[in-house]
Design a protein around this motif. Structure first.
Motif, short mmCIF file in Angstrom:
data_model
loop_
_atom_site.label_atom_id
_atom_site.label_comp_id
_atom_site.label_asym_id
_atom_site.label_seq_id
_atom_site.Cartn_x
_atom_site.Cartn_y
_atom_site.Cartn_z
N ILE A 73 5.79 -21.12 9.18
CA ILE A 73 4.51 -21.22 9.88
C ILE A 73 3.38 -21.72 8.98
N MET A 74 3.24 -21.14 7.83
CA MET A 74 2.08 -21.42 6.98
C MET A 74 2.37 -22.48 5.90
N LYS A 75 3.41 -22.27 5.13
CA LYS A 75 3.68 -23.16 4.01
C LYS A 75 4.12 -24.55 4.47
N ASN A 76 5.13 -24.59 5.33
CA ASN A 76 5.66 -25.87 5.79
C ASN A 76 4.94 -26.39 7.03
N GLY A 77 4.52 -25.49 7.90
CA GLY A 77 3.86 -25.90 9.14
C GLY A 77 2.36 -26.12 9.02
N HIS A 78 1.76 -25.63 7.95
CA HIS A 78 0.32 -25.79 7.70
C HIS A 78 -0.52 -25.36 8.91
N LEU A 79 -0.14 -24.26 9.53
CA LEU A 79 -0.84 -23.77 10.71
C LEU A 79 -2.28 -23.42 10.39
N GLN A 80 -3.19 -23.83 11.26
CA GLN A 80 -4.62 -23.57 11.09
C GLN A 80 -5.13 -22.78 12.30
N PRO A 88 0.83 -1.22 0.00
CA PRO A 88 0.00 0.00 0.00
C PRO A 88 0.86 1.27 0.00
N ASP A 89 0.42 2.26 -0.74
CA ASP A 89 1.18 3.51 -0.88
C ASP A 89 1.42 4.22 0.44
N GLN A 90 0.52 4.05 1.42
CA GLN A 90 0.64 4.79 2.67
C GLN A 90 1.69 4.20 3.62
N LEU A 91 2.22 3.00 3.33
CA LEU A 91 3.24 2.41 4.19
C LEU A 91 4.59 3.07 3.95
N ASP A 92 5.35 3.24 5.03
CA ASP A 92 6.68 3.83 4.96
C ASP A 92 7.64 2.83 4.31
N LEU A 93 8.24 3.19 3.21
CA LEU A 93 9.12 2.27 2.48
C LEU A 93 10.43 1.99 3.20
N ILE A 94 10.88 2.86 4.07
CA ILE A 94 12.18 2.66 4.73
C ILE A 94 12.19 1.39 5.59
N PRO A 95 11.26 1.20 6.54
CA PRO A 95 11.31 -0.05 7.30
C PRO A 95 10.98 -1.28 6.45
N LEU A 96 10.20 -1.10 5.39
CA LEU A 96 9.87 -2.23 4.52
C LEU A 96 11.10 -2.74 3.78
N GLY A 97 12.10 -1.90 3.64
CA GLY A 97 13.31 -2.28 2.92
C GLY A 97 14.06 -3.44 3.53
N GLY A 98 13.84 -3.75 4.79
CA GLY A 98 14.51 -4.86 5.44
C GLY A 98 13.57 -5.93 5.93
N LEU A 99 12.36 -5.95 5.42
CA LEU A 99 11.33 -6.84 5.95
C LEU A 99 11.09 -8.09 5.12
N TYR A 100 11.27 -8.04 3.83
CA TYR A 100 10.79 -9.09 2.94
C TYR A 100 11.32 -10.48 3.28
N LEU A 101 12.63 -10.64 3.38
CA LEU A 101 13.18 -11.97 3.62
C LEU A 101 12.80 -12.49 5.00
N THR A 102 12.78 -11.62 5.99
CA THR A 102 12.36 -12.02 7.34
C THR A 102 10.91 -12.51 7.32
N ALA A 103 10.03 -11.75 6.70
CA ALA A 103 8.62 -12.12 6.64
C ALA A 103 8.41 -13.39 5.83
N LEU A 104 9.12 -13.52 4.72
CA LEU A 104 8.99 -14.72 3.89
C LEU A 104 9.48 -15.96 4.63
N THR A 105 10.57 -15.84 5.37
CA THR A 105 11.09 -16.96 6.15
C THR A 105 10.08 -17.40 7.20
N ALA A 106 9.52 -16.44 7.92
CA ALA A 106 8.53 -16.76 8.96
C ALA A 106 7.27 -17.37 8.34
N TRP A 107 6.77 -16.78 7.27
CA TRP A 107 5.56 -17.30 6.63
C TRP A 107 5.78 -18.72 6.11
N SER A 108 6.94 -18.95 5.50
CA SER A 108 7.24 -20.29 4.98
C SER A 108 7.24 -21.33 6.10
#
Length: 115
Positions: free
Chosen positions: A73-80, A51-71
């Motif tokens: 918890i959700m992808k490999n762990g199949h959390l429900q 979303p345009d309203q999010l600050d891009l500076i903190p997002l610059g270091g978030l992607y790999l961390t978020a992807l690792t956690a999501w993978s």
């Protein structure tokens, strides 16, 4: 890898690009390195519109961390929703993101952390 995460605004798109347009706010990860003012990516790289309203500076270091956690918890762990999950290292980057993802999925979260 240092210099893999990035965020920014799409400045140009190729003639066959369909997923993004000029002006889109994006974040992502690339092994090509991001220590530059501009980078060139394929639309199918690890790239997400934000979303345009999010600050891009903190997002610059978030992607790999978020992807690792999501993978984990959700992808490999199949959390429900309704399940309980133990997340070690809840005070760290991946752990704190995993907590948020698990809570958003409707799970009960238990975590560990050092003092």
């Amino acid at each position: 890898m240092l210099g893999g995460d990035f965020s920014g605004i799409v400045e140009q798109v190729g003639a066959e690009v369909t997923k993004f347009q000029v002006g889109d706010h994006v974040m992502g990860y690339t092994k090509r390195g991001t220590y530059a003012q501009y980078i060139v990516l394929d639309q199918d790289d690890s790239l997400s519109q934000v979303p345009d309203q999010l600050d891009l500076i903190p997002l610059g270091g978030l992607y790999l961390t978020a992807l690792t956690a999501w993978s984990a918890i959700m992808k490999n762990g199949h959390l429900q929703a309704g399940q309980k999950v133990l997340i070690h290292g809840g005070a760290g980057g991946v752990g704190s993101m995993a907590i948020q993802i698990a809570k958003a999925a409707g799970a009960t979260v238990i975590t560990t952390a050092r003092s």
